[in-house]
Design a protein around this motif. Structure first.
Motif, PDB file in Angstrom:
ATOM      1  N   ARG A   1     -13.792   4.263  -3.618  1.00  0.00           N
ATOM      2  CA  ARG A   1     -12.854   3.344  -4.259  1.00  0.00           C
ATOM      3  C   ARG A   1     -12.795   3.634  -5.751  1.00  0.00           C
ATOM      4  O   ARG A   1     -13.814   3.851  -6.397  1.00  0.00           O
ATOM      5  CB  ARG A   1     -13.288   1.900  -4.049  1.00  0.00           C
TER       6      ARG A   1
ATOM      7  N   THR B   1      -5.225   9.213   0.925  1.00  0.00           N
ATOM      8  CA  THR B   1      -5.352   8.400  -0.275  1.00  0.00           C
ATOM      9  C   THR B   1      -4.505   7.156  -0.066  1.00  0.00           C
ATOM     10  O   THR B   1      -3.301   7.256   0.177  1.00  0.00           O
ATOM     11  CB  THR B   1      -4.861   9.172  -1.512  1.00  0.00           C
TER      12      THR B   1
ATOM     13  N   CYS C   1       0.843  -1.190   0.000  1.00  0.00           N
ATOM     14  CA  CYS C   1       0.000   0.000   0.000  1.00  0.00           C
ATOM     15  C   CYS C   1       0.881   1.244   0.000  1.00  0.00           C
ATOM     16  O   CYS C   1       1.868   1.304   0.727  1.00  0.00           O
ATOM     17  CB  CYS C   1      -0.902  -0.025   1.240  1.00  0.00           C
TER      18      CYS C   1
ATOM     19  N   ALA D   1      -4.342  -1.719  -9.712  1.00  0.00           N
ATOM     20  CA  ALA D   1      -4.353  -1.200  -8.342  1.00  0.00           C
ATOM     21  C   ALA D   1      -5.762  -0.743  -7.997  1.00  0.00           C
ATOM     22  O   ALA D   1      -6.600  -0.536  -8.878  1.00  0.00           O
ATOM     23  CB  ALA D   1      -3.378  -0.037  -8.204  1.00  0.00           C
TER      24      ALA D   1
ATOM     25  N   SER E   1      -3.438   3.617  -1.834  1.00  0.00           N
ATOM     26  CA  SER E   1      -3.396   2.826  -3.065  1.00  0.00           C
ATOM     27  C   SER E   1      -2.915   1.430  -2.734  1.00  0.00           C
ATOM     28  O   SER E   1      -1.855   1.258  -2.128  1.00  0.00           O
ATOM     29  CB  SER E   1      -2.454   3.467  -4.091  1.00  0.00           C
TER      30      SER E   1
ATOM     31  N   GLN F   1      -7.515   2.331  -5.550  1.00  0.00           N
ATOM     32  CA  GLN F   1      -7.212   3.528  -4.782  1.00  0.00           C
ATOM     33  C   GLN F   1      -8.431   3.879  -3.944  1.00  0.00           C
ATOM     34  O   GLN F   1      -9.558   3.880  -4.438  1.00  0.00           O
ATOM     35  CB  GLN F   1      -6.853   4.688  -5.699  1.00  0.00           C
TER      36      GLN F   1
END
Length: 103
Positions: free
Chosen positions: A58, A21, A11, A66, A23, A68
């Motif tokens: 999301r 944020t 992450c 990925a 990811s 986020q």
């Protein structure tokens, strides 16, 4: 049977004010469909309960691959106003990676 998220992915985190944020990037592209299916905004919000008071949105990034998550309403105003370390994006990402997912 379950697996902790940190076994499947890492992450990256960023924070600005009371927004973080997060990811989530799988180690293997083959695990991306599992993350899309199981790592919902609701599940992330539940995992970060007590640290995130606002919405969790999301975004799917299949070409990376990925996911986020944009988390709003970070407790105590987030990284720029809170003295608590647990409101920093890095701390939130570590907490998120402890989440158990069905395998």
């Amino acid at each position: 049977m379950s697996v902790r998220l940190h076994e499947l992915a890492h992450c990256r985190a960023g924070d600005k004010g009371n927004v973080a944020t997060l990811s989530v990037i799988p180690y293997s592209d083959a695990d991306y469909p599992l993350l899309v299916r199981e790592l919902t905004a609701e599940r992330v919000r539940a995992q970060l309960a007590g640290h995130v008071d606002g919405d969790v949105r999301r975004y799917e990034l299949p070409l990376l691959p990925a996911l986020q998550f944009v988390c709003t309403g970070i407790r105590d105003g987030g990284v720029t106003t809170s003295l608590a370390l647990d409101t920093h994006g890095k701390s939130l990402s570590s907490r998120l990676l402890a989440l158990e997912l069905p395998s």
